[in-house]
Write a protein that holds these residues in place. Sequence first.
Motif: not given
Length: 440
Positions: A281, A239, A214-215
């Motif tokens: 991961t 993510t 999201g960043s």
Amino acid sequence: MGAGKSTVGAHVADLTARPFVDLDRSIERRHGPISELFEQGEPQFRRIEEGMLAEALAGPQSVIALGGGAVLSPLNRERLRAHAFTVYLDVGIETAWTRVRGSRRPLARREDDFRKLYESRQQTYAETADAVAEDADDVLLASLAVSFSEVVASPGPAAILADEHVAELHPLPVDAPLHRLPAGEGAKSLAVVERLWRELTIGRDGTIVALGGGSTTDVAGFVAATYLRGVPWIAVPTTLTGQVDAAIGGKTGINTIDGKNLAGAFHFPKAVVIDPAVLATLPEQERRAGMAEVVKTGLLGGRPVWELPEQEMIRSCAAYKAGVVLSDPYETEGRRAWLNLGHTFAHALEAGSGYRVAHGEAVALGLLAALRLSGQPTDAVEEILRPEPAEANLDAAWAALKRDKKGEGVFVLLEAPGSPVVTTVPDADARAALASLVRQ
Ligand SMILES: NC(=O)c1ccc[n+]([C@@H]2O[C@H](COP(=O)([O-])OP(=O)(O)OC[C@H]3O[C@@H](n4cnc5c(N)ncnc54)[C@H](O)[C@@H]3O)[C@@H](O)[C@H]2O)c1
Ligand SMILES: [Zn+2]
């Protein structure tokens, strides 16, 4: 015919808070039974249908279920192209026939006629449609260009903006300049944006591809909104939070010294490409953070989505978010605020701990508080997220909560699972709920 246009259409209309128009029903209300209209000849019926579709398209933004033959008219096709996002509901001929056999529909009396009709219309459907779908979730996802696949082909001139950590783990097989961004939240700064404004070489025909959580999608989307007064962008969220929430809905932005997400823009990505395989991961803490948003979504939608296999869970959450976003694309109606369930308390705990409590942990606690204030069972949150009381300063958290809500005391609560409401909570109750989340 038999694809479920009326059922799926009504459901999509409900989830996006738009009026539902069932074209055949509208025709019957004004002109009488379709079987009788057909007896006067199909061309006559098609003309009526053209008029009614034009009327529906000129009205408020709505969800329209077309009759099975509506797209045979070139005039209708042209109007759909100009004014609608058109979805072909394809359930396969066996399912469709099972549903319509024995009905009184004029074009579904004999199986081989039905099959011939289906085959003869197939190509027109495919050519007219902007997307193909099987159910309401498919329609919602397609409407916001969310798809589930690997990123393979290059979308033309492009620049990749990637979380530097993710760029190593999951390099994109796209031939384009790669711009590495600091991993995670640190990328959401004006300094990073300025650097990218200088570094980018694509023109207005170019596309920014954002690869990361999201960043990354927040800052890359913001760069896309501002570089050369705006270029298109594609989000590739890596993510769980990104796939179920952050990459969907067009909100982009960065943090300023005064706080999170204080500068930004609405800029919808032209595509969101979700590949759940990249989550392999993801560190445990990031997965837990994502699960907090998943549980939030399940409570809002009234479905235990956390019980689904991962890919279906992601799909269901992404579709729910797409529906809420479509119901209130620019956050003017209040419905998008639903997505803040649990977040008023969460933001307060994050601030009251000097940001030592992670967002996901804070959301888990915030959901607990929202459910308690709603008088709803908290077992899903407790079993799935197992929140622990936060190490935070209660007074500082309370001060942050009051600031966050600008003193209005507005919270998202649940009348029941699946029925969010935006409402006020007396200060004493809100403070007691907050206190119950803090380790004393
Ligand atoms: N725009 C919106 O609607 C919206 C909604 C929710 C959250 N957000 C924003 O999203 C941000 C949080 O994003 P996030 O939770 O997705 O995390 P993130 O982007 O901050 O990344 C967290 C960490 O995970 C790593 N990572 C990412 N993908 C990985 C992978 N596949 N394998 C291994 N490591 C990986 C990153 O390098 C980083 O260290 C916040 O800034 C929040 O404000 C925006
Ligand atoms: Zn959140």
